[in-house]
Design a protein around this motif. Structure first.
Motif, PDB file in Angstrom:
ATOM      1  N   LEU A 176      14.152  66.521  12.759  1.00 24.69           N
ATOM      2  CA  LEU A 176      14.287  67.729  13.565  1.00 24.69           C
ATOM      3  C   LEU A 176      15.738  67.920  13.994  1.00 24.69           C
ATOM      4  N   ILE A 177      16.198  69.157  13.941  1.00 26.29           N
ATOM      5  CA  ILE A 177      17.522  69.518  14.468  1.00 26.29           C
ATOM      6  C   ILE A 177      17.292  70.620  15.494  1.00 26.29           C
ATOM      7  N   ILE A 178      17.644  70.353  16.766  1.00 21.85           N
ATOM      8  CA  ILE A 178      17.313  71.272  17.841  1.00 21.85           C
ATOM      9  C   ILE A 178      18.525  71.536  18.742  1.00 21.85           C
ATOM     10  N   PRO A 179      18.580  72.710  19.377  1.00 28.52           N
ATOM     11  CA  PRO A 179      19.660  72.981  20.327  1.00 28.52           C
ATOM     12  C   PRO A 179      19.337  72.381  21.692  1.00 28.52           C
ATOM     13  N   LEU A 180      20.368  72.054  22.449  1.00 28.28           N
ATOM     14  CA  LEU A 180      20.160  71.651  23.834  1.00 28.28           C
ATOM     15  C   LEU A 180      19.708  72.881  24.607  1.00 28.28           C
ATOM     16  N   PRO A 181      18.530  72.835  25.252  1.00 27.91           N
ATOM     17  CA  PRO A 181      18.026  74.039  25.912  1.00 27.91           C
ATOM     18  C   PRO A 181      18.648  74.296  27.285  1.00 27.91           C
ATOM     19  N   LEU A 182      18.638  75.557  27.689  1.00 25.35           N
ATOM     20  CA  LEU A 182      19.002  75.953  29.047  1.00 25.35           C
ATOM     21  C   LEU A 182      17.726  76.080  29.872  1.00 25.35           C
TER      22      LEU A 182
END
Length: 237
Positions: free
Chosen positions: A127-133
């Motif tokens: 999995l490649i995911i963005p750091l969430p806000l």
């Protein structure tokens, strides 16, 4: 569509963001000559991402540094860090253009920069995911710059569902180093779907690593096997 891009580039060629020279077909943002002059992070601790003295390159030319004095002081949940650039102009200026100028196209293209610079270094992941806000910060800002970077890196929209930011925290830049680690405690929650998965988190800037570490902790708590972090730029502590 590719033919549309070729048509537009022929009649309205993009220019280098630094020297204004027309870009070649494979260039992104800057020409090949200016790309080589960007502030690449030449040497850093692969364990925590901490920038190290460039003089060490002469003593350890082919040996990655996987531990440093900063690592000794922290309990790290991510397994390895990947850093593309030092937080210096023009990279630092472009990051601000994305975050405060809401230049979505630039954010996407910086994600392509990430892929061009670091893709061959990162291990295979599930999995490649963005750091969430947090939801409140997302509503205030209207977008997540890490999402744009990840979109550019993947060349497709990333998923939001694997990691959530459940606590709205103070802005990290307003806090001391110690306060930053306290500020983000338990701020993230991962889903059960990350169990036994290897995960890569993408963010724009790392300073202390506190936020990425807490996000990694949430993933590990749900059973993720490996967690890696990758950032466009690393600022000094």
């Amino acid at each position: 569509m590719k033919w549309v891009k070729k048509f537009l580039n022929f009649f309205f060629p993009e220019s280098c963001k630094i020297c204004q020279k027309p870009l070649e077909n494979n260039d992104i943002l800057v020409c090949a000559e200016c790309f080589q002059k960007l502030p690449f992070m030449k040497i850093y601790c692969k364990r925590c991402g901490n920038p190290l003295e460039e003089s060490l390159i002469n003593y350890l030319p082919n040996r990655p540094i996987t531990y440093c004095s900063y690592c000794e002081t922290k309990k790290l949940y991510f397994d390895e860090a990947f850093v593309a650039f030092a937080y210096k102009p023009p990279i630092s200026e472009w990051i601000k253009e994305v975050k405060f100028g809401k230049d979505f196209s630039l954010g996407y293209k910086l994600g392509i920069f990430l892929r061009k610079t670091l893709k061959d270094q990162i291990p295979k992941v599930d999995l490649i995911i963005p750091l969430p806000l947090s939801l409140k910060r997302l509503r205030e800002r209207g977008f997540n710059q890490s999402f744009l970077l990840t979109w550019g890196f993947l060349e497709k929209k990333p998923s939001h569902k694997f990691l959530k930011r459940i606590i709205h925290t103070k802005v990290q830049t307003e806090l001391s180093q110690k306060e930053r680690w306290e500020n983000v405690k338990n701020a993230f929650l991962a889903t059960d779907e990350v169990k036994e998965k290897s995960v890569l988190i993408i963010d724009d800037v790392m300073t202390t690593g506190a936020t990425l570490n807490e996000a990694s902790k949430a993933l590990k708590n749900k059973g993720a096997n490996k967690v890696y972090v990758m950032v466009l730029a690393r600022s000094t502590l």
